[in-house]
Structures are given as structure tokens and as C-alpha cells.
Motif scaffolding. Structure first.
Motif: not given
Length: 123
Positions: A2-3, A9-13, A71-74, A82-84
């Protein structure tokens, strides 16, 4: 997952910076990925703040590497993400440890930082 693509992209950065520092055994650079007052729960008792995070990663064995999969982002609000994740921590002298990782990123004037980090060991 989700997300949105922007969330990933922001999480991976940020997580790519974290992974690079973990893989190179640079604890101060790992800690720099976190907020000054980050709550950190690895596989040892929790700590608060960058100094404790640097100590945690300093104690990790040389050669440890991290591979992650989102797996998931919110995004509950614009400046929180939030990242899982599933993360495999590999070692040169023992079996890989598979964990789930929950992170809460907050955006500041300096960019994204991890404000909360929670590891759960898989059965």
C-alpha cells in the motif's frame, strides 16, 4: 504494498543511506539517519538518541550487511512516513537473521530522518 510510489521513493532514499552505512560498518553515519531523540529498538534493550544508536551499530560484527524489502508504507500526514519492512542481516560467521522492521520517518528542514525504529524477530 500500500502507499504510493512517492512514499516508497522517500523511504528508499533514507533506507539506502542507512544500509550503505550499516554495510560499511560506519556507526556514526548510521546514527546520522536518525533524529536526535529517536527511539531505537534493535535486538537488545532500547535506547533513545543518536549516541545509543551509534553504540549499538559499533557493537555489530564487521562484515554484517543488511538487505531490506519494503512490505507496506503509510503516510498519516505529510511530514510522517511509516514503513514496514523485511530485513535480512547477514554475517560472515553465522546464519542470517531475518527480522521485520517498523520505522517512522519524519521530515525536517534537513530532510527525512528515522524517529522510531522497532525490530521484531521472525519465528
Amino acid at each position: 504494498m500500500s502507499g504510493t510510489p512517492r512514499d516508497e521513493q522517500d523511504l528508499r532514499g533514507l533506507l539506502d543511506r542507512w544500509k550503505t552505512a550499516v554495510d560499511a560498518h560506519r556507526p556514526e553515519e548510521v546514527a546520522a539517519c536518525f533524529t536526535e531523540d529517536a527511539i531505537f529498538q534493535g535486538l537488545h534493550p532500547y535506547t533513545v538518541g543518536r549516541a545509543g544508536i551509534a553504540d549499538y551499530y559499533r557493537a555489530q560484527p564487521l562484515g554484517m550487511t543488511a538487505e531490506y524489502r519494503i512490505l507496506e508504507t503509510r503516510r498519516p500526514v505529510d511530514d510522517l512516513l511509516l514503513g514496514y519492512l523485511a530485513v535480512d542481516f547477514a554475517f560472515t560467521d553465522r546464519p542470517t537473521i531475518d527480522v521485520h522492521l517498523g520505522v517512522l520517518l519524519c521530515r525536517t528542514a534537513a530532510g527525512w530522518s528515522i524517529a522510531h525504529y522497532q525490530v521484531s524477530r521472525l519465528p
